[in-house]
Write an enzyme that holds these catalytic residues in place. Structure first.
Site, PDB file in Angstrom:
ATOM      1  N   LYS A 345       0.840  -1.205   0.000  1.00 19.98           N
ATOM      2  CA  LYS A 345       0.000   0.000   0.000  1.00 19.98           C
ATOM      3  C   LYS A 345       0.872   1.252   0.000  1.00 19.98           C
ATOM      4  O   LYS A 345       0.651   2.168  -0.793  1.00 19.98           O
ATOM      5  CB  LYS A 345      -0.911  -0.039   1.236  1.00 19.98           C
ATOM      6  CG  LYS A 345      -1.911   1.071   1.307  1.00 19.98           C
ATOM      7  CD  LYS A 345      -3.159   0.626   2.055  1.00 19.98           C
ATOM      8  CE  LYS A 345      -2.970   0.567   3.551  1.00 19.98           C
ATOM      9  NZ  LYS A 345      -3.002   1.884   4.201  1.00 19.98           N
ATOM     10  N   ARG A 446      -8.911  11.951  12.354  1.00 25.75           N
ATOM     11  CA  ARG A 446      -7.481  11.700  12.616  1.00 25.75           C
ATOM     12  C   ARG A 446      -6.655  12.992  12.620  1.00 25.75           C
ATOM     13  O   ARG A 446      -6.986  13.955  11.933  1.00 25.75           O
ATOM     14  CB  ARG A 446      -6.956  10.676  11.608  1.00 25.75           C
ATOM     15  CG  ARG A 446      -7.661   9.336  11.781  1.00 25.75           C
ATOM     16  CD  ARG A 446      -7.188   8.296  10.821  1.00 25.75           C
ATOM     17  NE  ARG A 446      -5.794   7.953  11.041  1.00 25.75           N
ATOM     18  CZ  ARG A 446      -5.113   7.146  10.242  1.00 25.75           C
ATOM     19  NH1 ARG A 446      -5.687   6.633   9.180  1.00 25.75           N
ATOM     20  NH2 ARG A 446      -3.853   6.871  10.498  1.00 25.75           N
ATOM     21  N   GLN A 493       4.825   9.072   7.501  1.00 22.15           N
ATOM     22  CA  GLN A 493       3.927   9.964   6.757  1.00 22.15           C
ATOM     23  C   GLN A 493       4.358  11.410   6.923  1.00 22.15           C
ATOM     24  O   GLN A 493       4.392  12.173   5.962  1.00 22.15           O
ATOM     25  CB  GLN A 493       2.490   9.763   7.228  1.00 22.15           C
ATOM     26  CG  GLN A 493       1.968   8.382   6.854  1.00 22.15           C
ATOM     27  CD  GLN A 493       0.549   8.129   7.331  1.00 22.15           C
ATOM     28  OE1 GLN A 493      -0.004   8.906   8.106  1.00 22.15           O
ATOM     29  NE2 GLN A 493      -0.032   7.045   6.858  1.00 22.15           N
ATOM     30  N   ASP A 639       1.851  -1.203  11.689  1.00 23.08           N
ATOM     31  CA  ASP A 639       0.523  -1.601  11.184  1.00 23.08           C
ATOM     32  C   ASP A 639       0.165  -3.046  11.533  1.00 23.08           C
ATOM     33  O   ASP A 639      -0.937  -3.496  11.240  1.00 23.08           O
ATOM     34  CB  ASP A 639       0.480  -1.434   9.661  1.00 23.08           C
ATOM     35  CG  ASP A 639       0.535   0.036   9.268  1.00 23.08           C
ATOM     36  OD1 ASP A 639       0.140   0.890  10.086  1.00 23.08           O
ATOM     37  OD2 ASP A 639       0.980   0.332   8.144  1.00 23.08           O
ATOM     38  N   LYS A 666      -4.814   5.465  14.724  1.00 20.71           N
ATOM     39  CA  LYS A 666      -4.860   4.836  13.391  1.00 20.71           C
ATOM     40  C   LYS A 666      -6.326   4.839  12.923  1.00 20.71           C
ATOM     41  O   LYS A 666      -7.138   5.578  13.430  1.00 20.71           O
ATOM     42  CB  LYS A 666      -4.263   3.433  13.466  1.00 20.71           C
ATOM     43  CG  LYS A 666      -2.761   3.447  13.743  1.00 20.71           C
ATOM     44  CD  LYS A 666      -1.988   4.041  12.578  1.00 20.71           C
ATOM     45  CE  LYS A 666      -0.498   4.082  12.858  1.00 20.71           C
ATOM     46  NZ  LYS A 666       0.238   4.828  11.841  1.00 20.71           N
TER      47      LYS A 666
HETATM   48  C1  S3P Z   1       2.554   4.796   6.234  1.00 20.62           C
HETATM   49  C2  S3P Z   1       3.122   5.110   7.450  1.00 20.62           C
HETATM   50  C3  S3P Z   1       2.592   4.668   8.740  1.00 20.62           C
HETATM   51  C4  S3P Z   1       1.602   3.508   8.574  1.00 20.62           C
HETATM   52  C5  S3P Z   1       0.630   3.751   7.456  1.00 20.62           C
HETATM   53  C6  S3P Z   1       1.368   3.931   6.137  1.00 20.62           C
HETATM   54  C7  S3P Z   1       3.162   5.305   5.002  1.00 20.62           C
HETATM   55  O1  S3P Z   1       1.918   5.731   9.363  1.00 20.62           O
HETATM   56  O2  S3P Z   1       0.902   3.289   9.767  1.00 20.62           O
HETATM   57  O3  S3P Z   1      -0.265   2.670   7.317  1.00 20.62           O
HETATM   58  O4  S3P Z   1       2.841   4.803   3.907  1.00 20.62           O
HETATM   59  O5  S3P Z   1       3.985   6.233   5.085  1.00 20.62           O
HETATM   60  P1  S3P Z   1       2.713   6.790  10.283  1.00 20.62           P
HETATM   61  O6  S3P Z   1       3.779   7.345   9.457  1.00 20.62           O
HETATM   62  O7  S3P Z   1       1.707   7.812  10.696  1.00 20.62           O
HETATM   63  O8  S3P Z   1       3.214   5.990  11.434  1.00 20.62           O
END
Ligand code: S3P
Length: 758
Positions: A345, A446, A493, A639, A666
């Protein structure tokens, strides 16, 4: 009954639109007196008989005398004349509104015929109707849950607009505001054009020789498409004349599209045909999702009357189609075989984003056709990027370059996807146009300030709600400057959003993370030829470079593989080979933690797939033991905790997790929601602010809630392998956000899962 909002309301034109507002106001006690003006005595008599009005007059000036609200519900072509006739009776403080479907013409009529009332004229358009017309069709519920567009001009007094807004809200409508020209253009495309096409198609076929014969064989498609050709010809005649210019533009736009379609049919060009239709499919899902504020596949199903009430294991059900999707699990079983889970993803999101910003065409294979990645894909289509596919995991992104995105027409809808929203916040901060981002119920709860704050330091102008949640407004045309940012939370993220903004910033942008988080953004930027300087925990980009298109192969998602890693570990007699799984070291916390618990996992055939390490993973059942999870592994398995809690429930002794407060923000509060479900099944646990303690043991079954969180739903499905009674999981539709086809794949491997939707 509500308090009356108006004392005396005059409805001018007592057909379906006017009569329904009269009925709705009376039903809710919103006016003390309702009167009507109409050319027809008979209509006024019917209105009184039906209880819609107290009184009426054919003299319009008489009808509006003493009214504090006038609602004009006459054809747009007679607005000017109607206004002129009623003008002598209008009081000095009367508020006037209308229900005409073409606003430019109505506003011009008001300027001409009632200039002294123009500040109290609030142009409006209720988007509601029926195929029946006339006073007898009046319906007090016509406007409930329908939209009303107000198009105030610079002359309109905001206090008058507010009162009209209150009126429509009180009759159950959702009120939006729009610029009048924009309204006429949008309506020409979304309403006037489809009506024109429906009328034209039926007429064209009816004029063929054996038209009756044709219609005899006409199937559902023809019926669906032409339903609106039963609408009132007089009214539509009016609209096509009054909105002439916008309608012509819409027809031209459509003709160009039709010509492209014709050409593809003529040439037998499968690629183009598929591209057009897959684009249309996803655009429609997008629009339905946006209007229902729900996820794509749920929105599709809202309109899908073919889905039966109880569809066990049907394709559509397991893909998440359906308002309410439940997973029903029989206890026991083992997982065996060789399988490949869908694409990663995180990497799928980034492949669209960077592909769109690159020069040239990027070809992607293994793209995850789940809702979250599709939300990203749709956002870039909305910003003018041509994207072919996805079709069997293949996508071609026609990059527009770093500065080639165009302003979207409306709000960008991110569905359930936090990654789409947060990464886009960074990227959009550097664009010359403003944007608004929103999402479904879960996403709009969120936190977004964690991204907004550093971006503001870079010079971005971003607004979130008072709670720091979406919708997020990003002001365009801000020159960004590079910053250094020490991330307060380990978040890929936030890191990625800052780096993406850094592409548009003056000078250097660098981010230091407190603990390693997934580095797909850094790796992929490098793959697209954009240098990223990495030094320990710090990643740095220099703004003003360029990305060059490349070919990408998305590995299978280790976060989806995780369900099978745990499932095969806990179910005796299991052996699975999970093929082509991404094993980027920033993602393999799940393997490390399971191995610490005693799992039997081996990596085979390790190789590189376009800058990301992949392997086939073999897992055999093993006796797991409880552990204290090392905190440094938390961001590397962020995750996977819901399913790790299931592993803990099946381990000997206690598993203790701390340092994982992130789980509370989350898609759901994953600590509490998992704890509740485990308690229902009979597993002892204790919740901490930043984690949980779980004592492994034998458990039964029961009903648990997934709270629309995909990973919670799949985790409890896996728990059934060791349950002693059936498990019923509610609210599972969002499994389609990350793992379309989960039910089929898991069932083929040995899970006793039935998908039920109702
Ligand atoms: C993700 C980072 C994670 C993860 C999310 C996907 C990404 O979140 O939990 O499902 O693709 O950068 P966080 O960066 O908020 O921990």
């Amino acid at each position: 009954m509500s308090e009356p909002l108006f004392d005396r309301v005059a409805i001018i034109g007592l057909g379906l639109i006017g009569g329904s507002l009269a009925a709705a106001m009376r039903a809710r006690g919103l006016a003390r007196t309702v009167v009507a003006g109409s050319r027809s005595e008979r209509t006024l008599e019917r209105g009184k008989l039906l209880g819609l009005i107290d009184d009426g007059s054919t003299d319009l000036a008489e009808a509006v005398k003493g009214a504090d609200l006038v609602f004009l519900a006459v054809p747009v072509s007679s607005m000017a004349d109607t206004m002129a006739r009623m003008a002598p009776g209008l009081g000095n403080s009367v508020i006037i509104t209308d229900g005409g479907s073409v606003k430019g013409k109505v506003i011009a009529a008001a300027k001409q015929s009632i200039p002294q009332h123009i500040s109290r004229f609030v142009p409006g358009h209720p988007i509601a109707g029926k195929e029946k017309s006339g006073v007898d069709a009046a319906d007090a519920g016509l406007y409930e849950k329908h939209r009303v567009i107000l198009t105030p001009t610079s002359a309109t007094d905001p206090a008058a607009s507010a009162r009209i807004r209150a009126l429509w809200t009180a009759v159950g409508a959702e009120v939006l505001s729009m610029d009048p020209d924009e309204h006429d253009r949008v309506l020409a495309e979304t309403s006037h054009l489809p009506h024109l096409l429906a009328f034209s198609l039926v007429d064209t076929l009816a004029r063929q020789g054996d038209s009756l014969d044709i219609f005899r064989y006409a199937a559902g498609g023809f019926r669906d498409f032409t339903r609106i050709a039963s609408s009132d010809p007089l009214m539509w005649h009016d609209i096509f004349r009054e909105n002439r210019d916008s309608v012509l533009q819409a027809v031209d736009l459509f003709q160009a599209g039709l010509a492209r379609f014709r050409e593809a049919v003529e040439q037998g060009d499968s690629e183009s045909l598929l591209a057009i239709m897959t684009r249309a499919n996803s655009a429609r899902a997008h629009f339905l999702a946006l209007s229902a504020r729900t996820s794509y596949t749920r929105a599709l199903s809202l309109n899908d009357d073919k889905v039966s009430d109880k569809t066990a294991m049907s394709n559509s059900a397991s893909a998440g189609h359906g308002r309410r999707v439940e997973f029903h699990l029989q206890p026991g079983g083992a997982l065996n075989g060789s399988l490949r889970v869908p694409g990663d993803k995180s990497i799928s999101h980034r492949s669209i984003m960077l592909g769109a910003l690159a020069d040239g065409v990027t070809e992607i294979e293994g793209f995850l056709e789940g809702e979250d990645a599709l939300a990203t894909l749709q956002a870039f289509r909305d910003m003018g990027v041509v994207i072919e596919g996805p079709s069997a995991g293949r996508v071609r992104v026609h990059g527009v370059g770093l500065h080639g995105l165009k302003a979207p027409n409306g709000t960008l809808y991110m569905g359930n996807s936090g990654t789409s929203m947060r990464l886009l916040m960074g990227l959009l901060s550097g664009q010359p146009f403003s944007t608004e981002l929103t999402g479904d119920e879960s996403l709009t709860r969120r936190p977004m300030e964690r991204v907004a704050k550093p971006l503001r330091e870079m010079g971005a102008e971003i607004a979130t709600t008072g709670k720091g949640t979406p919708p997020v407004h990003i002001r365009g045309n801000r020159q960004l400057k590079g910053i250094h940012y020490d991330l307060p939370v380990a978040s890929a993220q936030v890191k990625s959003a800052i780096l993406l903004a850094g592409l548009y910033a003056d000078g250097e942008t660098s981010v230091t993370e407190p603990a390693p988080t997934r580095d797909h953004t850094e790796r992929m930027l490098t793959g697209f030829g954009y240098p990223v300087i990495r030094d320990g925990a710090t990643s740095k980009v220099v703004g003003g470079g360029k990305l060059s298109a490349c070919n990408l192969e998305v590995p299978a998602d280790i976060s989806s593989a995780a369900f099978f890693l745990v499932g095969a570990s806990i179910a005796p007699g299991s052996e699975l080979l999970l093929r082509h799984v991404g094993i980027n070291p920033t993602r393999t916390g799940i393997i490390d933690i399971l191995k610490l618990m005693g799992a039997d996992i081996t990596l085979e055939n390790q190789r590189d797939a376009g800058g990301e390490p992949v392997a086939d993973i073999r897992v055999r059942s093993a006796r797991l033991k409880g552990i204290t999870i090392p905190e440094e592994l938390v961001p590397l398995a962020i995750d996977e905790f819901p399913v790790l809690f299931v592993a803990a429930a099946n381990a000997e002794g206690e598993t203790i997790l701390h340092g994982a407060e992130e789980l509370r923000v989350k898609e759901s509060d994953r600590i509490q929601v998992m704890a509740d479900g485990l308690t229902t099944l009979g597993i002892e646990n204790e919740v901490y602010a930043d984690g949980i303690r779980i004592r492994g043991g034998q458990y039964g079954g029961g009903e648990v809630q997934a709270h629309g969180d995909h990973r919670i739903a799949m985790s409890f499905a896996i728990a059934s392998l060791r349950a002693t009674a059936p498990i019923l999981i509610h609210d599972c539709a969002n499994v389609a956000t990350s793992f379309p086809g989960f039910a089929e794949l898991a069932s083929a491997a040995g899970l006793n899962l039935t998908v039920v939707q109702g």
